[in-house]
Design an enzyme around this catalytic site. Structure first.
Site, PDB file in Angstrom:
ATOM      1  N   GLU A  94      12.186  14.233  10.884  1.00 18.18           N
ATOM      2  CA  GLU A  94      13.339  13.889   9.839  1.00 18.18           C
ATOM      3  C   GLU A  94      12.462  13.522   8.654  1.00 18.18           C
ATOM      4  O   GLU A  94      11.813  12.738   8.447  1.00 18.18           O
ATOM      5  CB  GLU A  94      14.278  12.654  10.006  1.00 18.18           C
ATOM      6  N   CYS A  97      16.423   7.644   2.985  1.00 21.28           N
ATOM      7  CA  CYS A  97      16.687   9.239   3.196  1.00 21.28           C
ATOM      8  C   CYS A  97      17.651   9.658   2.688  1.00 21.28           C
ATOM      9  O   CYS A  97      17.552  11.026   2.468  1.00 21.28           O
ATOM     10  CB  CYS A  97      16.253   9.662   4.695  1.00 21.28           C
TER      11      CYS A  97
HETATM   12  P1  NAP Z   1       4.478   8.942   6.224  1.00 20.25           P
HETATM   13  O1  NAP Z   1       3.571   8.638   5.508  1.00 20.25           O
HETATM   14  O2  NAP Z   1       4.916  10.289   6.834  1.00 20.25           O
HETATM   15  O3  NAP Z   1       4.357   8.026   7.915  1.00 20.25           O
HETATM   16  C1  NAP Z   1       5.230   8.203   8.825  1.00 20.25           C
HETATM   17  C2  NAP Z   1       4.019   7.996   9.917  1.00 20.25           C
HETATM   18  O4  NAP Z   1       3.647   9.313  10.320  1.00 20.25           O
HETATM   19  C3  NAP Z   1       3.124   6.919   9.932  1.00 20.25           C
HETATM   20  O5  NAP Z   1       3.088   6.133  11.172  1.00 20.25           O
HETATM   21  C4  NAP Z   1       1.920   7.557   9.493  1.00 20.25           C
HETATM   22  O6  NAP Z   1       0.811   6.866   9.843  1.00 20.25           O
HETATM   23  C5  NAP Z   1       2.199   8.774  10.447  1.00 20.25           C
HETATM   24  N1  NAP Z   1       1.385  10.083   9.644  1.00 20.25           N
HETATM   25  C6  NAP Z   1       1.954  10.523   8.495  1.00 20.25           C
HETATM   26  N2  NAP Z   1       0.872  11.575   8.374  1.00 20.25           N
HETATM   27  C7  NAP Z   1       0.407  11.891   9.214  1.00 20.25           C
HETATM   28  C8  NAP Z   1      -0.620  12.732   9.422  1.00 20.25           C
HETATM   29  N3  NAP Z   1      -1.044  13.795   8.769  1.00 20.25           N
HETATM   30  N4  NAP Z   1      -1.265  12.752  10.706  1.00 20.25           N
HETATM   31  C9  NAP Z   1      -0.958  11.763  11.631  1.00 20.25           C
HETATM   32  N5  NAP Z   1       0.217  10.789  11.446  1.00 20.25           N
HETATM   33  C10 NAP Z   1       0.511  10.877  10.094  1.00 20.25           C
HETATM   34  O7  NAP Z   1       5.909   8.296   5.868  1.00 20.25           O
HETATM   35  P2  NAP Z   1       6.506   7.122   5.143  1.00 20.25           P
HETATM   36  O8  NAP Z   1       5.480   6.086   5.228  1.00 20.25           O
HETATM   37  O9  NAP Z   1       7.790   6.817   5.591  1.00 20.25           O
HETATM   38  O10 NAP Z   1       6.705   7.429   3.668  1.00 20.25           O
HETATM   39  C11 NAP Z   1       5.444   7.625   3.057  1.00 20.25           C
HETATM   40  C12 NAP Z   1       5.707   8.489   1.861  1.00 20.25           C
HETATM   41  O11 NAP Z   1       6.437   9.605   2.187  1.00 20.25           O
HETATM   42  C13 NAP Z   1       6.112   7.790   0.587  1.00 20.25           C
HETATM   43  O12 NAP Z   1       4.921   8.088  -0.201  1.00 20.25           O
HETATM   44  C14 NAP Z   1       7.266   8.693   0.307  1.00 20.25           C
HETATM   45  O13 NAP Z   1       7.323   9.008  -0.954  1.00 20.25           O
HETATM   46  C15 NAP Z   1       7.524   9.775   1.355  1.00 20.25           C
HETATM   47  N6  NAP Z   1       8.890   9.821   1.809  1.00 20.25           N
HETATM   48  C16 NAP Z   1       9.292   9.027   2.725  1.00 20.25           C
HETATM   49  C17 NAP Z   1      10.548   9.094   3.246  1.00 20.25           C
HETATM   50  C18 NAP Z   1      11.074   8.668   4.328  1.00 20.25           C
HETATM   51  O14 NAP Z   1      12.292   8.662   4.564  1.00 20.25           O
HETATM   52  N7  NAP Z   1      10.348   7.604   4.987  1.00 20.25           N
HETATM   53  C19 NAP Z   1      11.246  10.320   2.719  1.00 20.25           C
HETATM   54  C20 NAP Z   1      10.808  11.165   1.693  1.00 20.25           C
HETATM   55  C21 NAP Z   1       9.520  10.753   1.293  1.00 20.25           C
HETATM   56  P3  NAP Z   1       0.257   5.615   8.842  1.00 20.25           P
HETATM   57  O15 NAP Z   1       1.211   4.474   9.126  1.00 20.25           O
HETATM   58  O16 NAP Z   1      -1.211   5.454   9.315  1.00 20.25           O
HETATM   59  O17 NAP Z   1       0.429   6.255   7.446  1.00 20.25           O
END
Ligand code: NAP
Length: 525
Positions: A265, A302
């Site tokens: 998601e 989200c």
């Molecule tokens: P995220 O950075 O995608 O992280 C979610 C999980 O996936 C974390 O455990 C992360 O590890 C892991 N992960 C991310 N990229 C990876 C990769 N390339 N390979 C392996 N594992 C990976 O999401 P988030 O922390 O919820 O949000 C961070 C950014 O996403 C924000 O800057 C925000 O602007 C954007 N975002 C989030 C959402 C939401 O609903 N959560 C929606 C839109 C945009 P780590 O913990 O080690 O980082």
């Protein structure tokens, strides 16, 4: 219970030796104790071996035992009391009320899945009895049931440290389906993750389940998370987070020798459509409700309303004025992480600097890691020109798209990417127009809602928290609500199995009393 910074692998807890990291206080950026040891490849291998070894045993346990286990996780989470709430507040900057509410939702979700398991429809039992006398050929006996897909890897989200994290919806639905779970803890709330992980570990032990049913890994880089998705013993992935993260994991899963489903998601801007009659009749009220939804939880949902669509005219301008007036009183709020705060500032700066975008208003200024709400406007022509204005800005920012007429309004809707939600604000006089729009809206979103906003996702049986890409990676599913269990099941058909060998749910006498469909008829409870 105190935090130790240890990995939880089966029933063991020990320190990972692949580097270390600490949680951060979201408000100040200060490091928090203890240090968390990162997992290495040997730890990943151990967790996967245990999960694989636990699979057949766990999925064969009586449904009642599985349900009681889920309820026990809920009780153990509640028993963590204030220690969990306070650590979670520190790591996320979210208020006590929000964390306590989210804990309630997490516990409620686990209990909901316990009921789903007991009720048994998820097994989708279908029986087509044999017809040995059928002409010209006899008909075989066919019986179908769903079984668990296998060990599942779960990646929690930063913005729901409880309800979409270690014991969140993905974990609860996978455990309910009969799948062992390995969670890769989110690095933004490691202390919260450990506390909840220990609650699950205790429940596993209390219910006499095989230890590999649950493990929790900390990762100091990307190798453990990516290794988990690439491991042949993992059969499905649940993910909530960014589009880049989700797509990276989808690619790894698709490149495996045995590709597996990734239920990610990711990204949605949740358009809000203001229909002309409603806009004229109650624009100011809608504007105030919109700002409340936009700024809720610093916009870190989200389902945050990131886009407003309406036909331009005096009514829309009054809506804008009322929204700006409300927005200018909105206090700045601490964001979940310094990284998310940084991305938000970049995103709003990008909109501010865009030649086709007008900055309508901003919220109050705040402290260093606090987000200042922002409202922008653009024309339909500028919006349609490229993808730049369609990207999600995660936080309390929204863009109003002013359309010249109904045709342009429809053109903008058609150009939208897949969404989690589309909200319609309508009056009865708008129904004819809405009737014409509904087929397009259904094709764009997982949830179409009226006279409200997508924030506040009800956890129930008829909820869809999903949608076409990039809202999710698989438009056929939901990550919230009881239907989420389907992601971690697969159907198996048994042909002419002797009665003595049939799984209990497929036996003629229905000893488990599960709902069944016989010969394609109605499902009987
Ligand atoms: P995220 O950075 O995608 O992280 C979610 C999980 O996936 C974390 O455990 C992360 O590890 C892991 N992960 C991310 N990229 C990876 C990769 N390339 N390979 C392996 N594992 C990976 O999401 P988030 O922390 O919820 O949000 C961070 C950014 O996403 C924000 O800057 C925000 O602007 C954007 N975002 C989030 C959402 C939401 O609903 N959560 C929606 C839109 C945009 P780590 O913990 O080690 O980082």
């Amino acid at each position: 219970m105190s935090m130790t910074g240890q990995l939880l692998i089966g029933q063991r807890a020990y320190r990972g030796e692949n580097g270390e990291f600490r949680g951060l206080d979201a408000a100040t950026g200060q490091t928090l104790e203890p240090a968390f040891g990162g997992a290495g490849l040997a730890d990943l291998d151990r967790a996967c071996s245990l999960a694989e070894a636990a699979f057949d045993d766990y999925r064969a346990r009586p449904l009642e035992q599985r349900a009681a286990f889920l309820e026990s996780i809920a009780s153990h989470i509640l028993a963590l009391g204030d220690e969990l709430v306070e650590r979670c507040m520190q790591e996320t900057g979210l208020s006590r009320g929000r964390i306590e509410g989210e804990r309630g939702r997490t516990v409620g979700q686990l209990r909901l899945f316990a009921e789903v398991v007991r009720q048994g429809s998820f097994l989708n039992v279908r029986i087509d009895p044999a017809q040995p006398d059928r002409k010209p050929l006899p008909k075989v006996d066919l019986r179908l049931r769903n079984i668990a897909i296998g060990p599942v890897a779960v990646f929690g989200a930063s913005n729901f440290p409880l309800a979409f994290s270690v014991a969140g919806g993905d974990t609860a639905s996978a455990l309910a389906a009969g799948c062992p779970v390995i969670v890769k803890a989110h690095s933004a709330h490691p202390g919260t993750s450990e506390l909840v992980g220990r609650a699950i570990q205790q429940a596993v032990s209390l219910h006499g389940l095989p230890e590999g049913v649950f493990s929790l890994l900390f990762d100091t880089g990307r190798s453990i998370g990516q290794g988990l998705v690439g491991d042949s013993r993992i059969k499905a992935v649940g993910f909530t987070g960014s589009r880049t993260g989700g797509v990276a994991l989808m690619n790894i899963a698709a490149d495996r020798e045995e590709p597996i489903p990734v239920y990610a998601e990711m990204s949605s801007i949740n358009p809000v459509l203001l229909l002309p009659h409603a806009l004229r009749e109650r624009g100011a009220v809608m504007a105030n409700e919109f700002v409340v939804s936009l700024t809720l939880g610093a916009g870190q949902f989200c389902t945050n309303p990131g886009l407003i669509l309406a036909i331009d005219g005096p009514a829309l301008r009054l809506f804008e004025e009322a929204a700006v007036e409300a927005l200018e009183k909105a206090a700045a709020q601490t964001m979940l992480t310094t990284g998310i705060h940084g991305s938000y500032c970049q995103g709003t700066e990008r909109l501010r600097a865009h030649a086709g975008v007008e900055t309508l208003g901003q919220g109050l200024e705040g402290e260093r890691y606090q987000a200042r709400a922002a409202l922008f406007a653009t024309s339909a022509v500028a919006f349609l020109q490229g993808l730049a204005l369609r990207e999600e800005v995660f936080g309390p920012a929204s863009l109003i798209v002013r359309c010249n007429n109904e045709a342009q309004f429809k053109q903008v809707i058609s150009a939208l990417e897949g969404q989690l939600t589309i909200a319609l604000h309508i009056s009865e006089a708008d129904y004819p127009q809405v009737r014409g729009l509904l087929p397009t809206l259904e094709n764009k979103a997982g949830r179409v809602l009226v006279n409200g906003f997508g924030t506040g996702v009800e956890v129930g049986h008829a909820m869809v928290h999903g949608g076409p890409f990039p809202a999710t990676s698989d438009t056929r599913t939901t990550s919230v609500g009881s239907l989420a269990i389907k992601r971690f099941l697969r159907p198996v058909s048994y042909q002419d199995l002797p009665a003595a060998l049939l799984p209990l749910e497929l036996a003629d006498a229905n000893p488990l009393d599960v709902p069944r469909q016989i010969n394609g008829g109605r499902v009987h409870d």
